[in-house]
Write an enzyme that holds these catalytic residues in place. Sequence first.
Site, PDB file in Angstrom:
ATOM      1  N   ARG A 161       1.171  -1.488   0.053  1.00  0.00           N
ATOM      2  CA  ARG A 161       0.133  -0.010  -0.071  1.00  0.00           C
ATOM      3  C   ARG A 161       0.474   1.182  -0.093  1.00  0.00           C
ATOM      4  O   ARG A 161       1.384   1.456   1.198  1.00  0.00           O
ATOM      5  CB  ARG A 161      -0.564   0.065   1.665  1.00  0.00           C
ATOM      6  N   ASP A 445      -2.889   2.639  13.383  1.00  0.00           N
ATOM      7  CA  ASP A 445      -2.254   3.607  12.940  1.00  0.00           C
ATOM      8  C   ASP A 445      -2.686   4.633  12.540  1.00  0.00           C
ATOM      9  O   ASP A 445      -3.140   5.153  13.263  1.00  0.00           O
ATOM     10  CB  ASP A 445      -2.223   2.729  11.097  1.00  0.00           C
TER      11      ASP A 445
END
Length: 523
Positions: A161, A445
């Site tokens: 990603r 995150d």
Amino acid sequence: MVDVRVEGPAVERGEEILTPEALAFAADLQTRFGAHRDALLAARATRRAEIATARRIDFRTETVAVREGAWQLPPPPPGLVDRRVEITGPTEPKMAINALNCGANVWLADLEDANTPHWRNVVGGQVVLKDAVRRTLAFTGPDGREYRLREDGELPTIVPRPRGWHLPERHLLVGGEPSVGALVDAGLYLFHNAQEQLDRGSGPYFYLPKMEGHLEARLWALVFDHAEQVLGLPTGSIRATMLIETIPAAFEMEEMLHALGSHAAALNAGRWDYLFSVIKVFRDAGPEFVLPDRAAVTMTAPMMRAYTEQLVSVCHRRGALAIGGMAAAIPSRRDAEANERALAKVRDDKTREAGDGFDGSWVAHPDLVGVCREVFDGVLGDRPNQMDRLRDDVHVTPEHLLDVAGVPGERTMAGLRANVEIAIRYLAAWLAGNGAVGIHGLMEDAATAEISRSQVWQWIDAGVELDTGETVTGDLVRRVIDEEVAGIGELDRLDDARFLFEQVALADEFPDFLTLPAYSMID
């Protein structure tokens, strides 16, 4: 010839990644597509102003032909047909090896929200990916323990990603200007690994984050088309899964798949970034868009059900896979009761997703792979996915997607304190170089910090009254910050994290992304 310069410090084995040829390829992407990206970021601001004036979003009238057309996407490529369990995590050697050995179908190698973009992480992550693709990844810990990839059985498909369109890479200058972080991440990965992946029977695949509409997806299609031509790859061999994690994107799912075209493989539904986007886009729209405690906004809330069911329906109608959200729990190997509670919560979440028609889902810890697989095995059986389940019963309207007022839950002092404490703890770790952080039994995150600081900003702006009777003001939040920081105690980069949190949560004008000012505070 374009001037390309590396301004970052030396990184171990960095010369294997930052070869003249690889840098030239990344610089070419920047030269060709950097200005296009800049224009799309400017268009975001215009779009938000339009939405703020109207106080609503609707499906685009100019793309009705796409939504009503009979087009289909190419079938899923090798390695992305069965995605019932996906594990996410940063490209840190030990965590990467554990992810690749855990029995998941896909490893989302996160160069974005779970990664602080220190130059050593940017380049070091590419080293890890290069080794992982070639099955040579190994790591020796400080205690002398060795970690290696297992030799028996299949390893997960590797799907990096890259960073979102908004983030720069100031350590790689092209024509004297910072590069687009997404083009650096994707470009270096493609240059070093695309053909190798194809030779191994897989392919160069990506997760694409933070997009706000089909024009941004179209830019990725142009990047991939060009990369295939330059690198001599088969047409359409680069495939991508797009995260629908912004409220504008929720109104353009079909258009985004159509724009990405032969490169599209799937869509993914997340929670924290999606709610962050709701706050960001509708921050001026009045009290009906003020969310309760973020912990109360679960995926069973009506607006979230509309969003996820729409995603499954769109994907399966167009021949794409639908991938569910994150199970962020960190199982406890010391507390059996706490562990069972965590597993039960994950099981319930995955049961809902599988029952709704999702083809797979995310976990953040290897110990959750088993429960996720058990749930999806129970629904899928021997089938690799349930793309044949079209969900013709789903009929989502703008009112369904924007039903913030219908979300149950209170606005509490405990919720305010949780937002402050968890965000500051996370930001301290992020600034120190760690983007994936275990806090109170959950793997957090950057999305957690974004929704936390956004909710604090929104509550101040709206003058929310808490369950204690207190009104949320800047002064109240500063008092809470004082108390929570005192409770945290000693922590590396704590003062910097506090400064950053105050900068993005107490500002008069809402900062679009906290990672932009945060980026100026690293290296």
